[in-house]
Design a protein around this motif. Structure first.
Motif, PDB file in Angstrom:
ATOM      1  N   THR A 124       0.817  -1.206   0.000  1.00  0.00           N
ATOM      2  CA  THR A 124       0.000   0.000   0.000  1.00  0.00           C
ATOM      3  C   THR A 124       0.855   1.262   0.000  1.00  0.00           C
ATOM      4  OG1 THR A 124      -0.106   0.068   2.419  1.00  0.00           O
ATOM      5  CG2 THR A 124      -1.821  -1.191   1.260  1.00  0.00           C
ATOM      6  N   LYS A 125       2.136   1.120   0.335  1.00  0.00           N
ATOM      7  CA  LYS A 125       3.080   2.235   0.378  1.00  0.00           C
ATOM      8  C   LYS A 125       4.401   1.803  -0.237  1.00  0.00           C
ATOM      9  CE  LYS A 125       1.234   3.779   4.857  1.00  0.00           C
ATOM     10  NZ  LYS A 125       1.589   4.071   6.277  1.00  0.00           N
ATOM     11  N   ASP A 126       5.224   2.767  -0.601  1.00  0.00           N
ATOM     12  CA  ASP A 126       6.601   2.456  -0.947  1.00  0.00           C
ATOM     13  C   ASP A 126       7.302   2.012   0.340  1.00  0.00           C
ATOM     14  OD1 ASP A 126       5.863   3.471  -3.375  1.00  0.00           O
ATOM     15  OD2 ASP A 126       7.188   5.214  -3.315  1.00  0.00           O
ATOM     16  N   TYR A 127       8.222   1.027   0.218  1.00  0.00           N
ATOM     17  CA  TYR A 127       8.911   0.542   1.416  1.00  0.00           C
ATOM     18  C   TYR A 127      10.380   0.301   1.115  1.00  0.00           C
ATOM     19  CZ  TYR A 127       9.793  -1.832   5.809  1.00  0.00           C
ATOM     20  OH  TYR A 127      10.294  -2.159   7.040  1.00  0.00           O
ATOM     21  N   ALA A 128      11.239   0.906   1.931  1.00  0.00           N
ATOM     22  CA  ALA A 128      12.689   0.811   1.735  1.00  0.00           C
ATOM     23  C   ALA A 128      13.241  -0.389   2.486  1.00  0.00           C
ATOM     24  CB  ALA A 128      13.360   2.091   2.208  1.00  0.00           C
ATOM     25  N   PHE A 129      13.692  -1.391   1.747  1.00  0.00           N
ATOM     26  CA  PHE A 129      14.301  -2.574   2.341  1.00  0.00           C
ATOM     27  C   PHE A 129      15.797  -2.368   2.499  1.00  0.00           C
ATOM     28  CE2 PHE A 129      10.356  -4.263   0.706  1.00  0.00           C
ATOM     29  CZ  PHE A 129       9.994  -5.231   1.628  1.00  0.00           C
ATOM     30  N   ARG A 130      16.398  -3.171   3.363  1.00  0.00           N
ATOM     31  CA  ARG A 130      17.838  -3.089   3.565  1.00  0.00           C
ATOM     32  C   ARG A 130      18.610  -3.654   2.379  1.00  0.00           C
ATOM     33  NH1 ARG A 130      19.087  -2.151   8.976  1.00  0.00           N
ATOM     34  NH2 ARG A 130      17.349  -2.406  10.432  1.00  0.00           N
ATOM     35  N   SER A 131      17.970  -4.512   1.587  1.00  0.00           N
ATOM     36  CA  SER A 131      18.671  -5.178   0.482  1.00  0.00           C
ATOM     37  C   SER A 131      17.663  -5.745  -0.502  1.00  0.00           C
ATOM     38  CB  SER A 131      19.534  -6.325   1.027  1.00  0.00           C
ATOM     39  OG  SER A 131      18.700  -7.349   1.557  1.00  0.00           O
ATOM     40  N   PRO A 132      18.092  -6.040  -1.740  1.00  0.00           N
ATOM     41  CA  PRO A 132      17.200  -6.714  -2.688  1.00  0.00           C
ATOM     42  C   PRO A 132      16.851  -8.125  -2.224  1.00  0.00           C
ATOM     43  CG  PRO A 132      19.423  -6.522  -3.594  1.00  0.00           C
ATOM     44  CD  PRO A 132      19.384  -5.676  -2.358  1.00  0.00           C
ATOM     45  N   THR A 133      17.703  -8.735  -1.424  1.00  0.00           N
ATOM     46  CA  THR A 133      17.425 -10.068  -0.888  1.00  0.00           C
ATOM     47  C   THR A 133      16.201 -10.022   0.030  1.00  0.00           C
ATOM     48  OG1 THR A 133      19.752 -10.706  -0.999  1.00  0.00           O
ATOM     49  CG2 THR A 133      18.355 -11.951   0.512  1.00  0.00           C
ATOM     50  N   ALA A 134      16.162  -9.051   0.925  1.00  0.00           N
ATOM     51  CA  ALA A 134      15.018  -8.915   1.826  1.00  0.00           C
ATOM     52  C   ALA A 134      13.751  -8.608   1.044  1.00  0.00           C
ATOM     53  CB  ALA A 134      15.290  -7.818   2.849  1.00  0.00           C
ATOM     54  N   ALA A 135      13.855  -7.733   0.051  1.00  0.00           N
ATOM     55  CA  ALA A 135      12.691  -7.365  -0.751  1.00  0.00           C
ATOM     56  C   ALA A 135      12.136  -8.578  -1.499  1.00  0.00           C
ATOM     57  CB  ALA A 135      13.066  -6.261  -1.740  1.00  0.00           C
ATOM     58  N   ALA A 136      13.013  -9.382  -2.101  1.00  0.00           N
ATOM     59  CA  ALA A 136      12.560 -10.560  -2.837  1.00  0.00           C
ATOM     60  C   ALA A 136      11.932 -11.587  -1.900  1.00  0.00           C
ATOM     61  CB  ALA A 136      13.735 -11.182  -3.598  1.00  0.00           C
ATOM     62  N   ALA A 137      12.484 -11.723  -0.700  1.00  0.00           N
ATOM     63  CA  ALA A 137      11.938 -12.690   0.253  1.00  0.00           C
ATOM     64  C   ALA A 137      10.488 -12.355   0.599  1.00  0.00           C
ATOM     65  CB  ALA A 137      12.792 -12.719   1.511  1.00  0.00           C
ATOM     66  N   ILE A 138      10.197 -11.077   0.794  1.00  0.00           N
ATOM     67  CA  ILE A 138       8.832 -10.679   1.125  1.00  0.00           C
ATOM     68  C   ILE A 138       7.892 -10.894  -0.060  1.00  0.00           C
ATOM     69  CG2 ILE A 138       7.367  -8.741   1.819  1.00  0.00           C
ATOM     70  CD1 ILE A 138       9.218  -9.921   4.014  1.00  0.00           C
ATOM     71  N   VAL A 139       8.366 -10.618  -1.263  1.00  0.00           N
ATOM     72  CA  VAL A 139       7.532 -10.826  -2.460  1.00  0.00           C
ATOM     73  C   VAL A 139       7.278 -12.314  -2.684  1.00  0.00           C
ATOM     74  CG1 VAL A 139       7.426 -10.570  -4.966  1.00  0.00           C
ATOM     75  CG2 VAL A 139       8.271  -8.682  -3.558  1.00  0.00           C
ATOM     76  N   PHE A 140       8.332 -13.140  -2.585  1.00  0.00           N
ATOM     77  CA  PHE A 140       8.212 -14.570  -2.859  1.00  0.00           C
ATOM     78  C   PHE A 140       7.566 -15.352  -1.714  1.00  0.00           C
ATOM     79  CE2 PHE A 140      12.051 -14.470  -5.916  1.00  0.00           C
ATOM     80  CZ  PHE A 140      11.213 -14.244  -6.995  1.00  0.00           C
ATOM     81  N   GLY A 141       7.676 -14.836  -0.495  1.00  0.00           N
ATOM     82  CA  GLY A 141       7.185 -15.593   0.655  1.00  0.00           C
ATOM     83  C   GLY A 141       8.163 -16.638   1.125  1.00  0.00           C
ATOM     84  N   HIS A 142       9.425 -16.514   0.738  1.00  0.00           N
ATOM     85  CA  HIS A 142      10.486 -17.406   1.228  1.00  0.00           C
ATOM     86  C   HIS A 142      11.832 -16.746   0.945  1.00  0.00           C
ATOM     87  CE1 HIS A 142      11.629 -18.619  -2.874  1.00  0.00           C
ATOM     88  NE2 HIS A 142      10.329 -18.757  -3.127  1.00  0.00           N
ATOM     89  N   SER A 143      12.845 -17.173   1.631  1.00  0.00           N
ATOM     90  CA  SER A 143      14.163 -16.570   1.486  1.00  0.00           C
ATOM     91  C   SER A 143      14.881 -17.088   0.246  1.00  0.00           C
ATOM     92  CB  SER A 143      15.016 -16.860   2.729  1.00  0.00           C
ATOM     93  OG  SER A 143      14.409 -16.326   3.885  1.00  0.00           O
ATOM     94  N   GLY A 144      15.842 -16.270  -0.247  1.00  0.00           N
ATOM     95  CA  GLY A 144      16.723 -16.731  -1.315  1.00  0.00           C
ATOM     96  C   GLY A 144      16.499 -16.067  -2.655  1.00  0.00           C
ATOM     97  N   GLY A 145      17.611 -15.811  -3.364  1.00  0.00           N
ATOM     98  CA  GLY A 145      17.559 -15.431  -4.767  1.00  0.00           C
ATOM     99  C   GLY A 145      17.343 -13.977  -5.087  1.00  0.00           C
ATOM    100  N   GLY A 146      17.464 -13.078  -4.139  1.00  0.00           N
ATOM    101  CA  GLY A 146      17.147 -11.685  -4.383  1.00  0.00           C
ATOM    102  C   GLY A 146      17.936 -10.991  -5.473  1.00  0.00           C
ATOM    103  N   PRO A 147      19.269 -10.900  -5.376  1.00  0.00           N
ATOM    104  CA  PRO A 147      20.048 -10.164  -6.390  1.00  0.00           C
ATOM    105  C   PRO A 147      19.886 -10.703  -7.801  1.00  0.00           C
ATOM    106  CG  PRO A 147      21.354 -10.526  -4.422  1.00  0.00           C
ATOM    107  CD  PRO A 147      20.106 -11.337  -4.251  1.00  0.00           C
ATOM    108  N   ALA A 148      19.643 -12.008  -7.940  1.00  0.00           N
ATOM    109  CA  ALA A 148      19.459 -12.587  -9.275  1.00  0.00           C
ATOM    110  C   ALA A 148      18.022 -12.454  -9.766  1.00  0.00           C
ATOM    111  CB  ALA A 148      19.865 -14.065  -9.269  1.00  0.00           C
ATOM    112  N   ALA A 149      17.069 -12.349  -8.843  1.00  0.00           N
ATOM    113  CA  ALA A 149      15.651 -12.324  -9.228  1.00  0.00           C
ATOM    114  C   ALA A 149      15.215 -10.963  -9.749  1.00  0.00           C
ATOM    115  CB  ALA A 149      14.786 -12.734  -8.043  1.00  0.00           C
ATOM    116  N   TRP A 150      15.743  -9.879  -9.163  1.00  0.00           N
ATOM    117  CA  TRP A 150      15.369  -8.537  -9.621  1.00  0.00           C
ATOM    118  C   TRP A 150      16.073  -8.220 -10.929  1.00  0.00           C
ATOM    119  CZ3 TRP A 150      11.530  -5.876  -7.438  1.00  0.00           C
ATOM    120  CH2 TRP A 150      11.155  -6.177  -6.135  1.00  0.00           C
ATOM    121  N   LYS A 151      15.322  -7.736 -11.921  1.00  0.00           N
ATOM    122  CA  LYS A 151      15.871  -7.430 -13.254  1.00  0.00           C
ATOM    123  C   LYS A 151      15.685  -5.938 -13.552  1.00  0.00           C
ATOM    124  CE  LYS A 151      16.258 -11.942 -14.026  1.00  0.00           C
ATOM    125  NZ  LYS A 151      17.563 -12.642 -14.116  1.00  0.00           N
ATOM    126  N   LEU A 152      16.594  -5.405 -14.333  1.00  0.00           N
ATOM    127  CA  LEU A 152      16.438  -4.025 -14.774  1.00  0.00           C
ATOM    128  C   LEU A 152      15.125  -3.868 -15.535  1.00  0.00           C
ATOM    129  CD1 LEU A 152      19.918  -2.860 -16.103  1.00  0.00           C
ATOM    130  CD2 LEU A 152      18.567  -1.788 -14.294  1.00  0.00           C
TER     131      LEU A 152
END
Length: 323
Positions: A269-297
Motif C-alpha cells: 500500500t506504500k513504498d517501502y525501503a528494504f535493507r537489500s534486494p534479498t530482503a525485498a525478494a523474500a517478502i515478495v516470494f514468501g520465502h528466502s533466497g535469490g534476491g540479487p538474481a531475481a530482480w531485473k532491470l
C-alpha cells in the motif's frame, strides 16, 4: 535536497566491547547518549550522566517481537531503578539514556522529547510500545521548540549507529520514492545519475507461475519496493522461520498496513525501503533466497541486479586504474 555532508560520531565502549556500556556523541552537539545492558545497570547508574534529566528507552522482546518503552525523568537513575524493580517490565534487556552535557535539559524539554519520540515510534510502527496513552506536548516557547527539534534530528543520527532502528521510517507515501525528474536508465548498463550523489534505477521482479509482479527503485543506497507491487500472502517455508528468516519482517509489514490482502496475494500500500534486494525478494516470494538474481532491470530484463551491481564495481575499478 539530500544533505550529503559527513558527520563525526564518537562511540566509546566503556567495557571494551560493543555489548557492554557505550556512550555516543556527535561533534558539535550537546546531547549525550548512554547505552547499558540491564545486567550492568548497577554500574551504569553510578555514572554522573545517569543522574541528569533526560529521556530513556527500554528495549527488549515480548511475545517473540521487539518491544520498547519510552519515558522521561528529571533524574534518570531514580526512574531506571523503579523500572528495574517493576514486575510488569521484566521483558526489557537494554536501556538507552539520552541527556545533555552539563545537565542542560529541564523538565519541559524532556517532556517534549518524550512526547515526540512516542508519537514518532507509533507513526513508524516498527516496534510496539509498552506505553499507555501518548503524552501531550508541554508548552514551550518557539525558540525552545526549535532547539528540541534540532536535538531530535541529531538523536536520529545517533540511534541507528547504536543499533536502535525503531525510528527509521522505511515506509513512504505511494509514489514518493520515484526519481524527480523522472528518467530512464540507458539500456546498455542500466546506470544513470541525476546528480553526483544520487543514482536511481528501476528494477522489476516477475513470477508468472504465481502471477506476482513487483517493481523497485534503487536510490541513495536504498532498495525501495513501490506501492502496488504484489507479494505472496503466506510464508511458504516454515522450516526457515528461525534466526535470519524474513518472516518476522512480513508480519511487521502486515501489522503496520504496508501489506494488505488483495485477492489471492497481498499488495504493497506504500513504498517501502528494504535493507537489500534479498530482503525485498523474500517478502515478495514468501520465502528466502535469490534476491540479487531475481530482480531485473526494468529497461533491460536480461540484466539482474547482481549483474548491474557488478558493472558498477567494474566501472569503479576502471576509474581507479585510469587515475
Amino acid at each position: 535536497m539530500i544533505d550529503t555532508r559527513g558527520r563525526s560520531l564518537e562511540l566509546f565502549y566503556i567495557d571494551g566491547h560493543p555489548d557492554g556500556m557505550v556512550t555516543a556523541e556527535l561533534f558539535n552537539w550537546t546531547g549525550h547518549v548512554f547505552v547499558t545492558p540491564r545486567t550492568r545497570l548497577t554500574e551504569a547508574l553510578r555514572r554522573e550522566e545517569a543522574g541528569y534529566a533526560g529521556v530513556y528507552l527500554l528495549l527488549g522482546e515480548k511475545d517473540g517481537q521487539d518491544f520498547a518503552y519510552i519515558g522521561e525523568a528529571e533524574d534518570l537513575s531514580t526512574r531506571l531503578k523503579q523500572h528495574a524493580a517493576a514486575t510488569d517490565k521484566d521483558w526489557w534487556e537494554t536501556a538507552v539514556l539520552v541527556s545533555a552535557s552539563a545537565n542542560r535539559l529541564n523538565k519541559a524539554h524532556v517532556k517534549y522529547l518524550e512526547a515526540r519520540l512516542v508519537t514518532m515510534a507509533r507513526e513508524i510502527g516498527h516496534t510496539p510500545l509498552h506505553n499507555g496513552n501518548s503524552p501531550s506536548l508541554p508548552g514551550l516557547t518557539e525558540a525552545d521548540i526549535a532547539k528540541m527539534e534540532a536535538f531530535l534530528a541529531n538523536l536520529m543520527v545517533v540511534l541507528p549507529a547504536i543499533r536502535v532502528d525503531m525510528f527509521i521510517q522505511r515506509s513512504r507515501p505511494a509514489g514518493s520514492s520515484r526519481p524527480v525528474p523522472a528518467f530512464e536508465a540507458p539500456e546498455d548498463d542500466g546506470a544513470s545519475e541525476d546528480n553526483e550523489h544520487t543514482q536511481a534505477v528501476r528494477f522489476i521482479l516477475n513470477k508468472p507461475t504465481l502471477d506476482l509482479t513487483a517493481t523497485a527503485i534503487f536510490q541513495n543506497g536504498e532498495f525501495i519496493v513501490e506501492a502496488g507491487s504484489h507479494a505472496r500472502s503466506e510464508w511458504m517455508n516454515e522450516k526457515s522461520i528461525q534466526a535470519g528468516s524474513y518472516k518476522p519482517l512480513q508480519d511487521e509489514l502486515v501489522r503496520s498496513g504496508v501489506l494488505r490482502p488483495d485477492g489471492m496475494h497481498m499488495v504493497f500500500t506504500k513504498d517501502y525501503a528494504f535493507r537489500s534486494p534479498t530482503a525485498a525478494a523474500a517478502i515478495v516470494f514468501g520465502h528466502s533466497g535469490g534476491g540479487p538474481a531475481a530482480w531485473k532491470l526494468a529497461s533491460n530484463t536480461d540484466i539482474s541486479f547482481r549483474d548491474w551491481q557488478a558493472r558498477q564495481l567494474d566501472a569503479v575499478t576502471e576509474e581507479g586504474a585510469a587515475t
